[in-house]
Design an enzyme around this catalytic site. Structure first.
Site, PDB file in Angstrom:
ATOM      1  N   CYS A 154       0.796  -0.834  -0.094  1.00 36.92           N
ATOM      2  CA  CYS A 154      -0.104   0.082   0.184  1.00 36.92           C
ATOM      3  C   CYS A 154       0.873   1.205  -0.407  1.00 36.92           C
ATOM      4  O   CYS A 154       2.165   1.683   0.360  1.00 36.92           O
ATOM      5  CB  CYS A 154      -0.673   0.498   0.863  1.00 36.92           C
ATOM      6  N   GLY A 191      -0.782   1.277  -5.267  1.00 36.33           N
ATOM      7  CA  GLY A 191      -1.671   0.582  -5.335  1.00 36.33           C
ATOM      8  C   GLY A 191      -2.443   0.148  -5.716  1.00 36.33           C
ATOM      9  O   GLY A 191      -3.084   1.469  -6.188  1.00 36.33           O
ATOM     10  N   ASN A 246       0.868   1.121   5.559  1.00 34.03           N
ATOM     11  CA  ASN A 246       1.358   0.480   4.774  1.00 34.03           C
ATOM     12  C   ASN A 246       1.952  -0.725   5.110  1.00 34.03           C
ATOM     13  O   ASN A 246       3.002  -0.919   6.349  1.00 34.03           O
ATOM     14  CB  ASN A 246       2.150   1.172   4.211  1.00 34.03           C
ATOM     15  N   GLY A 247       1.480  -2.084   5.340  1.00 35.59           N
ATOM     16  CA  GLY A 247       2.138  -3.101   5.678  1.00 35.59           C
ATOM     17  C   GLY A 247       1.748  -4.267   6.035  1.00 35.59           C
ATOM     18  O   GLY A 247      -0.077  -4.329   5.367  1.00 35.59           O
ATOM     19  N   TYR A 281      11.773  -4.380  -7.071  1.00 39.04           N
ATOM     20  CA  TYR A 281      10.704  -4.002  -7.661  1.00 39.04           C
ATOM     21  C   TYR A 281       9.585  -3.494  -7.260  1.00 39.04           C
ATOM     22  O   TYR A 281       9.360  -2.868  -8.046  1.00 39.04           O
ATOM     23  CB  TYR A 281      10.361  -6.027  -7.594  1.00 39.04           C
TER      24      TYR A 281
END
Ligand code: SF4
Length: 510
Positions: free
Chosen positions: A50, A76, A150-151, A291
């Site tokens: 995210c 996201g 995020n996570g 990535y």
């Protein structure tokens, strides 16, 4: 305070909504719109987690959030949302789809205030639906609370069970709501103390931003697993998952949020505090460098493009092969392909082109459609590869199906040899820190040797970057001396889990 009905036009304010919740928390849920299957489901690729963005003290907080989220869209594409505070009242809007689909000018104008947080989501925990879209907004004992994160919290299911047994009722399947319940149950005298107490119970990877009617609190997990940066724009403070969002809004990077750190913004100014000591060894997600992150971002002061280029150079040194052209699978592997070409003197060419305009599709992905999807989205440039020995650089091999299709695309376009070089070690273990990965059994590297994978993807040769090569490629780019990287998906060493806990988590995912 005034607001509009959520069903009629989706703009809500804290005082106007009519929540239906248990005694601790009240959560707004709404209807779907802009929903559809993301085009990335057609790729056998890992999905980003995210992106979060926060603004403190800027008159145009919602617009800044909008542009910040736009820059973080690669993290996201499933849903987006912004919550702002104006004269102590909350205004928020969330929707399914891309940021540009969820927001338009009138919707942004309906989000006034100098404080705001925004979120883009790809569901890694919890279902894909609007109720799970963030920021999640609650009512608690001291007023309003919005959370963007995020996570992934590894022990969220255990805490959730415990809370449910104690009477909590959950409105979403998102583990972020677990944190809201912990905060709501805390007896701590202030939001920051309640947040500290709650975060100490978590095991996992996270970058959190919380806002209340008069405060903003930001925190990063003790290992620094997920990236999180602090920036400035005039008198305003900003938070972001990546520095590229600061560039998008003309802000300056100040520093990375430190592992275990908690920053508080209120009328008294800014306070640097901690909810926990930093872990002895930092463990930034190495896949961010390989990535996930954008090439123009810096993670822990390391530029992503530079690190990827070094990965390509290192691959060239470790696994040279005589060839006519080097090409990278767009977009994440282009930097590494340039590095490989520079190191070997073999010309870099655009042998593969991604069609950027296919957009999202509403067709559910069958195997047959996945095959078609890759062909729709990626093409080989015949004039570049025909009759040539091609080195193809990619970032990872997950199940192997996409790699095989791309190798075959190059062969169908006339390549006489295809040598595959991968800028990561073999991806053999699932991630529990916010990256959507298949089960271990589905990961081709968990059960196949490099030679077996080479045969399966139909390559003439195959080489994976070593862990040492990866560490040196990232670390030599100017990382802080205490930098360390999570490589659990390559080496099965999860920074927050014992061996036993990791095996339990792997078994639970199967
Ligand atoms: S397990 Fe892999 S993808 Fe997950 S945080 Fe660690 S390095 Fe990143």
């Amino acid at each position: 305070m005034e607001g509009r009905d959520p069903v009629s036009d989706e703009v809500m304010s804290s005082a106007s909504r009519k929540p239906h919740m248990d005694s601790n928390l009240q959560l707004w849920t709404g209807d779907y719109f802009n929903e559809g299957a993301d085009d990335r489901v057609f790729f056998d690729k890992l999905r980003e987690e995210c992106g979060v963005f926060g603004v403190w003290n800027h008159p145009d907080a919602s617009s800044l959030c909008y542009y910040g989220l736009h820059a973080l869209q690669h993290r996201g594409q499933e849903s987006g949302g912004i919550c702002t505070v104006h004269r102590r009242e909350f205004h928020y809007h969330r929707g399914m789809g891309l940021v540009k689909e969820v927001f338009d000018q009138p919707r942004l104008e309906a989000l006034p205030g100098k404080v705001g947080i925004g979120h883009v989501r790809y569901s890694t925990a919890g279902e894909s639906k609007l109720a799970n879209a963030q920021p999640l907004v609650f009512k608690w004992r001291d007023g309003d609370l919005a959370i963007a994160t995020n996570g992934n919290i590894v022990n969220a299911p255990d805490i959730r069970r415990e809370l449910e047994e104690a009477g909590s009722i959950f409105q979403t399947t998102s583990d972020t709501e677990v944190v809201a319940h912990l905060i709501a149950r805390s007896k701590a005298p202030s939001i920051e103390e309640a947040v500290k107490e709650s975060l100490r119970r978590l095991n996992g990877a996270f970058a959190f931003v919380f806002i209340t009617n008069d405060k903003m609190v930001a925190a990063r997990d003790q290992h620094g697993l997920r990236p999180f940066v602090l920036g400035r724009l005039g008198d305003a403070w900003l938070f972001s998952s990546e520095t590229c969002a600061f560039d998008a809004v003309g802000a300056e990077y100040v520093r990375d949020v430190r592992p275990g750190e908690l920053l508080v913004f209120d009328a008294d100014g800014v306070r640097e505090e901690r909810f926990a000591e930093a872990a002895p060894k930092r463990a930034v997600c190495s896949m961010e460098y390989i990535y996930f992150a954008r090439p123009d971002s810096d993670v822990d002061e390391v530029n992503i493009h530079t690190a990827r280029k070094k990965m390509g150079k290192r691959l060239a040194m470790d696994s040279f092969v005589d060839a006519d052209v080097v090409t990278g699978v767009p977009d994440s592997s282009i930097s590494a392909a340039i590095g490989f070409a520079e190191q070997t003197g073999i010309p870099y060419e655009l042998g593969l082109i991604k069609n950027r305009y296919t957009g999202r599709t509403f067709i559910q992905p069958s195997q047959e459609l996945r095959e078609q999807g890759v062909k729709m989205k990626l093409s080989a440039v015949r004039k570049v590869v025909e009759g040539k020995r091609v080195v193809m650089i990619d970032d990872s091999i997950v199940r192997g199906t996409t790699s095989r299709r791309i190798v075959n695309l190059l062969r169908e376009a006339g390549a006489v040899e295809v040598h595959v070089r991968i800028t990561s070690p073999p991806f053999a273990n699932p991630c529990f820190y916010g990256i959507d990965t298949p089960t271990r059994g589905e990961l081709i590297a968990s059960s196949k040797s490099v030679e077996e994978i080479r045969q399966l993807i139909n390559a003439d040769s195959l080489y994976f970057l070593s862990k040492e090569g990866l560490t040196e490629s990232i670390g030599a780019s100017g990382a802080p001396a205490d930098a360390g990287f999570c490589m659990a998906c390559f080496d099965n060493c999860y920074p927050t889990l014992s061996e036993e806990e990791a095996e339990k988590a792997v078994a639970a995912k199967c």
